[in-house]
Design a protein around this motif. Structure first.
Motif, short mmCIF file in Angstrom:
data_model
loop_
_atom_site.label_atom_id
_atom_site.label_comp_id
_atom_site.label_asym_id
_atom_site.label_seq_id
_atom_site.Cartn_x
_atom_site.Cartn_y
_atom_site.Cartn_z
N LEU A 297 2.22 0.98 12.76
CA LEU A 297 2.97 2.15 12.32
C LEU A 297 2.59 2.53 10.89
N VAL A 298 2.55 1.55 10.00
CA VAL A 298 2.19 1.81 8.60
C VAL A 298 0.75 2.29 8.51
N GLY A 299 -0.15 1.70 9.28
CA GLY A 299 -1.55 2.14 9.29
C GLY A 299 -1.68 3.58 9.73
N ALA A 300 -0.94 3.94 10.78
CA ALA A 300 -0.99 5.33 11.27
C ALA A 300 -0.39 6.30 10.27
N VAL A 301 0.74 5.93 9.69
CA VAL A 301 1.40 6.81 8.71
C VAL A 301 0.52 7.01 7.49
N MET A 302 -0.07 5.92 7.00
CA MET A 302 -0.92 6.06 5.82
C MET A 302 -2.19 6.84 6.13
N ALA A 303 -2.76 6.63 7.31
CA ALA A 303 -3.96 7.38 7.68
C ALA A 303 -3.66 8.87 7.77
N MET A 304 -2.52 9.21 8.36
CA MET A 304 -2.14 10.61 8.46
C MET A 304 -1.84 11.21 7.09
N ALA A 305 -1.24 10.41 6.21
CA ALA A 305 -0.95 10.89 4.86
C ALA A 305 -2.22 11.20 4.10
N VAL A 306 -3.20 10.30 4.17
CA VAL A 306 -4.47 10.53 3.47
C VAL A 306 -5.19 11.73 4.08
N ALA A 307 -5.14 11.87 5.40
CA ALA A 307 -5.77 13.03 6.04
C ALA A 307 -5.10 14.33 5.58
N ARG A 308 -3.78 14.31 5.41
CA ARG A 308 -3.08 15.51 4.92
C ARG A 308 -3.40 15.78 3.46
N LEU B 125 5.19 11.93 -5.01
CA LEU B 125 5.89 10.78 -4.42
C LEU B 125 6.24 10.94 -2.93
N TRP B 126 5.31 10.67 -2.09
CA TRP B 126 5.47 10.55 -0.64
C TRP B 126 5.78 11.86 0.08
N GLN B 127 5.58 13.01 -0.53
CA GLN B 127 5.86 14.26 0.17
C GLN B 127 4.84 14.52 1.28
N GLN B 128 3.67 13.93 1.20
CA GLN B 128 2.65 14.10 2.24
C GLN B 128 2.68 12.98 3.27
N VAL B 129 3.53 12.00 3.07
CA VAL B 129 3.57 10.84 3.96
C VAL B 129 4.58 11.11 5.08
N PRO B 130 4.11 11.10 6.34
CA PRO B 130 5.05 11.32 7.44
C PRO B 130 6.13 10.25 7.45
N LEU B 131 7.29 10.58 7.91
CA LEU B 131 8.48 9.73 8.00
C LEU B 131 9.09 9.43 6.63
N LEU B 132 8.28 9.07 5.66
CA LEU B 132 8.81 8.71 4.35
C LEU B 132 9.22 9.93 3.53
N SER B 133 8.70 11.08 3.87
CA SER B 133 9.05 12.29 3.12
C SER B 133 10.51 12.69 3.33
N ARG B 134 11.16 12.13 4.35
CA ARG B 134 12.55 12.45 4.64
C ARG B 134 13.54 11.58 3.87
N ILE B 135 13.03 10.53 3.23
CA ILE B 135 13.89 9.60 2.49
C ILE B 135 13.85 9.98 1.01
N GLN B 136 14.98 9.86 0.34
CA GLN B 136 15.06 10.17 -1.08
C GLN B 136 14.13 9.25 -1.87
N PRO B 137 13.33 9.79 -2.82
CA PRO B 137 12.38 8.96 -3.58
C PRO B 137 12.99 7.76 -4.29
N PRO C 185 0.81 -1.22 0.00
CA PRO C 185 0.00 0.00 0.00
C PRO C 185 0.84 1.28 0.00
N LEU C 186 2.00 1.24 0.65
CA LEU C 186 2.87 2.42 0.62
C LEU C 186 3.38 2.70 -0.78
N LEU C 187 3.72 1.65 -1.50
CA LEU C 187 4.18 1.81 -2.88
C LEU C 187 3.06 2.35 -3.76
N VAL C 188 1.87 1.82 -3.61
CA VAL C 188 0.73 2.26 -4.42
C VAL C 188 0.39 3.71 -4.12
#
Length: 187
Positions: free
Chosen positions: A81-92, A32-44, A21-24
């Motif tokens: 953790l992934v559920g929380a991160v994805m939920a926050m990303a969709v909310a953002r 590409l993941w700029q709205q996803v917490p934690l993952l936005s800090r990693i190079q795409p 789901p994170l990849l999708v």
């Protein structure tokens, strides 16, 4: 209300798989993941490589009994953790306000993913391994739930609520199964 259904939809997807789901969600969004917490800090490019490798591992290894056993420990540990991160990303992404609501939805999303993962582990132990057809349905449903979160949040949220209902029914079934097994042992 539509935002909450979208959050439930991606949280249910995170309760089934971690990297898929994170990849999708990253490939659906143009940034590409700029709205996803934690993952936005990693190079795409690094993130795409890691998520693609883990997704392929999830897709191919999960069809074998030993692979299911191996993946369930990792998925059980990381699904909240992934559920929380994805939920926050969709909310953002959906620009839900106020900011406190994003944290609440992240918590609910993480707990929802954990509940679905626990039910999956329970079925794994009860059935002595999940059948291949069930794992294939899980993979397809995981991708569909992420797509529905953005394209049809009402449908995705309703599917997620149906999965929650099935999880509750499963727990009742397991309790009955446990009670019947205990009665036979006591005789």
């Amino acid at each position: 209300m539509i935002g909450i259904l979208a959050v439930l939809s991606v949280s249910a997807a995170a309760g089934m798989r971690i990297a898929l789901p994170l990849l999708v969600i990253g490939l659906i969004q143009g940034d590409l993941w700029q709205q996803v917490p934690l993952l936005s800090r990693i190079q795409p490019p690094v993130l795409i490589a890691v998520l693609t490798a883990w997704t392929l591992l999830e897709l191919f290894v999960s069809k074998q009994l030993w692979g299911q056993r191996l993946l369930q420990f990792v998925e059980l540990a990381f699904s909240p953790l992934v559920g929380a991160v994805m939920a926050m990303a969709v909310a953002r992404i959906l620009k839900l306000e106020p900011p406190n609501l994003i944290w609440i939805l992240g918590t609910v999303g993480g707990l929802f993913a954990l509940v679905l993962q626990l039910v999956k582990v329970g079925w794994f132990y009860r059935l002595q391994g999940l059948p291949t057809w069930a794992v294939l349905i899980e993979d397809i449903l995981c991708v569909l739930l992420v797509l529905f979160a953005f394209k049809a949040p009402n449908s995705g949220g309703l599917i997620a609520l149906l999965l929650l209902w099935l999880a509750m029914r499963s727990s009742q079934s397991w309790y009955q199964w446990y009670k019947e097994g205990k009665k036979q042992v006591d005789r």
